[in-house]
Design a protein around this motif. Sequence first.
Motif, PDB file in Angstrom:
ATOM      1  N   UNK A 107       0.826  -1.204   0.000  1.00 50.72           N
ATOM      2  CA  UNK A 107       0.000   0.000   0.000  1.00 50.72           C
ATOM      3  C   UNK A 107       0.860   1.254   0.000  1.00 50.72           C
ATOM      4  N   UNK A 108       1.964   1.205   0.749  1.00 48.15           N
ATOM      5  CA  UNK A 108       2.769   2.439   0.773  1.00 48.15           C
ATOM      6  C   UNK A 108       3.412   2.678  -0.586  1.00 48.15           C
ATOM      7  N   UNK A 109       3.741   1.593  -1.271  1.00 49.01           N
ATOM      8  CA  UNK A 109       4.280   1.768  -2.622  1.00 49.01           C
ATOM      9  C   UNK A 109       3.207   2.348  -3.550  1.00 49.01           C
ATOM     10  N   UNK A 110       1.965   1.864  -3.377  1.00 48.46           N
ATOM     11  CA  UNK A 110       0.876   2.380  -4.223  1.00 48.46           C
ATOM     12  C   UNK A 110       0.658   3.875  -3.966  1.00 48.46           C
ATOM     13  N   UNK A 111       0.815   4.292  -2.700  1.00 51.86           N
ATOM     14  CA  UNK A 111       0.645   5.721  -2.399  1.00 51.86           C
ATOM     15  C   UNK A 111       1.700   6.573  -3.112  1.00 51.86           C
ATOM     16  N   UNK A 112       2.850   5.963  -3.365  1.00 44.29           N
ATOM     17  CA  UNK A 112       3.881   6.685  -4.128  1.00 44.29           C
ATOM     18  C   UNK A 112       3.444   6.824  -5.589  1.00 44.29           C
ATOM     19  N   UNK A 113       2.816   5.752  -6.113  1.00 43.48           N
ATOM     20  CA  UNK A 113       2.291   5.838  -7.492  1.00 43.48           C
ATOM     21  C   UNK A 113       1.206   6.920  -7.544  1.00 43.48           C
ATOM     22  N   UNK A 114       0.501   7.113  -6.422  1.00 38.10           N
ATOM     23  CA  UNK A 114      -0.539   8.146  -6.359  1.00 38.10           C
ATOM     24  C   UNK A 114       0.051   9.550  -6.297  1.00 38.10           C
ATOM     25  N   UNK A 115       1.349   9.654  -6.102  1.00 38.72           N
ATOM     26  CA  UNK A 115       1.957  10.979  -6.034  1.00 38.72           C
ATOM     27  C   UNK A 115       1.911  11.615  -4.657  1.00 38.72           C
ATOM     28  N   UNK A 116       1.615  10.820  -3.608  1.00 37.44           N
ATOM     29  CA  UNK A 116       1.596  11.395  -2.246  1.00 37.44           C
ATOM     30  C   UNK A 116       3.001  11.815  -1.801  1.00 37.44           C
ATOM     31  N   UNK A 117       3.992  11.277  -2.447  1.00 33.74           N
ATOM     32  CA  UNK A 117       5.396  11.687  -2.288  1.00 33.74           C
ATOM     33  C   UNK A 117       6.055  11.286  -0.964  1.00 33.74           C
ATOM     34  N   UNK A 118       5.396  11.545   0.155  1.00 32.75           N
ATOM     35  CA  UNK A 118       5.988  11.160   1.440  1.00 32.75           C
ATOM     36  C   UNK A 118       4.873  10.648   2.356  1.00 32.75           C
ATOM     37  N   UNK A 119       4.980   9.386   2.775  1.00 26.23           N
ATOM     38  CA  UNK A 119       3.942   8.758   3.593  1.00 26.23           C
ATOM     39  C   UNK A 119       4.567   8.237   4.885  1.00 26.23           C
ATOM     40  N   UNK A 120       3.769   8.240   5.951  1.00 28.37           N
ATOM     41  CA  UNK A 120       4.174   7.434   7.114  1.00 28.37           C
ATOM     42  C   UNK A 120       2.934   6.915   7.824  1.00 28.37           C
ATOM     43  N   UNK A 121       3.174   5.934   8.676  1.00 21.13           N
ATOM     44  CA  UNK A 121       2.092   5.370   9.473  1.00 21.13           C
ATOM     45  C   UNK A 121       2.703   4.661  10.681  1.00 21.13           C
ATOM     46  N   UNK A 122       2.045   4.795  11.815  1.00 17.16           N
ATOM     47  CA  UNK A 122       2.435   3.974  12.960  1.00 17.16           C
ATOM     48  C   UNK A 122       1.511   2.767  12.852  1.00 17.16           C
ATOM     49  N   UNK A 123       2.040   1.711  12.268  1.00 18.26           N
ATOM     50  CA  UNK A 123       1.188   0.651  11.722  1.00 18.26           C
ATOM     51  C   UNK A 123       1.286  -0.641  12.515  1.00 18.26           C
TER      52      UNK A 123
END
Length: 587
Positions: free
Chosen positions: A199-215
């Motif tokens: 999912x975090x890789x997909x968010x990069x494809x979405x152009x979110x550019x920088x993601x984090x989560x306390x997962x």
Amino acid sequence: MRTHYCTDLNENNVGEDVTLAGWVNSYRDHGGVIFIDLRDKTGLIQLVCDPADNEQAHKVASQVRDEFVLIAKGKVRKRGEGLENPRLKTGKIEIVIDELTIENRSEPMPFTLGDENVGEDIRLKYRYLDLRQKEMFETFQLRSKAAIAARNLLDSLGFLEVETPILTKSTPEGARDYLVPSRVHNGEFYALPQSPQLFKQLLMVSGFDRYFQIAKCFRDEDLRADRQPEFTQIDVEMSFCTQEDVMKVAEDLLKAMFGACGYEIKTPFNRITYRDSMEKYGNDRPDLRFGLELVDVIDLFENCDSPIFAEIAQYKKLNRIKALKVPGGDKAFSRKIIKELESFVSKFGAKGLAYIQVKEDGLKGPILKFLSEEAIETMKSRLEMEVGDIVFFGAGNKKTVLDYMGRLRTEVAKRMNLIDENRLEFVWVVDFPMFEVEDGEVKALHHPFTMPKNLDEDDVEEIDSIAYDVVLNGIELGGGSIRIHKLDVQRKVFEMLGIGEEEANEKFGFLLDALKFGAPPHGGFALGFDRLMMLLTKKESIRDVIAFPKTQSATCLLTQAPSQVDEAQLKELGIRIRKQPKTDAAQ
Ligand code: ASP
């Protein structure tokens, strides 16, 4: 309900009317005057109930027992000369009670708070009581501070916090999945995420550019001391980045989190390649608080007179002969200790433990007779041997020798008191191999989405990847990689892992599709938050930093999970249990 927490009060409040709320930590009746130590999350304060001051309050006080819940109104008074309690933060004052209410009663406690001899099982069964201890509260206070520091730092760097699904499809991180049956789609299952990787890789494809989560992540593994079936990761991903950029974010993040817990750490961290780490320390999570590097001596045994050593030395790629010099070890280690070390390494596959002692009158040791003068001289200078040293040798299959010699290194350091418990030695392990071959099967060392460096290399074991782990004092805190963002490379890697096109499409079709629509270069990492907190709070067990942990057999003693479910529920899910569930005794 309260005007203050217990330890908010001090001598400056003398004369003030206050209302406090909390639990009875202890009580004493001193000739009619009742003293109660009232506890809240901040600590203790003494309440005084004197029948001469207030008869009604004294009457109530005479009914209190341990852990009753009280609301206490009264006046702050300075304690009399000689009656101060230096062990309490509030030891110079006390509260003279005007009005006391028992808000709730408590049964006798199943164990005494703070009693170190209480078994963990009972503590876990009554975890909510166990958590009443101040030390426990402080642990979770620090955990919260560290999490908030992480959020603030990542927010300041432009990372967006995004939640990814818990009911999802398998993500391969090398463990078994926890499965959740679907009621709507009988016979089908969700998997709980082993990590939010895809999912975090997909968010990069979405152009979110920088993601984090306390997962929360879930891995169904046979538990070792330090593992939990569900655990928390601080998960990060970024686009258009190099390995350097990612490592810098991870270092800043660790700095912020350690800082929030009162530790100053120096960045950038040292680095070592995976291969160097394996050769020098016997593993990929080196403890650099002490030296004791393993030294290669296989060449010196090449034509030696021992058929066994000579045979081993012929196959330099497959085998290792490693020396571990322990300065002062000859003096420190008696015969008995050497025997103990021998039996220690034998547990990890060593067939014996050869050694050389460096005495005033020269070297001693049975293997010397196999070596030429020249080889002995080279060894002496390579290892910089000095009188009083002992040198241990491990010889045989590479994997086995590195493993037991690495363990021996740590064992020796412990016995020689070489480990400074107050030091924080961070190190990046870089240039991990892309694949490992086990019983002829090619596996991804990190995960299959990691970017390989030299994919055309003939020998798969020589292919490196852009993957990195961060290690503290011999413990892996986390790791990550630059990812594959090109479809053809990802397909090739799946193929090399023996994942056929059909299987790849079935399992990761959504990722492969996404890679067709302008996936940017990207990479990231994840830190094991529980383990990090365990180190920060100097706890022995990961269970101590998780509010409601599971046991080593993955059960929750508090809720009794996992548990059987009723027939109707199973029927709805289209599930029939084939074997009788295990009884308590069998668990
Ligand atoms: N998903 C990886 C893990 O859980 C971390 C990463 O590559 O970012 O170990």
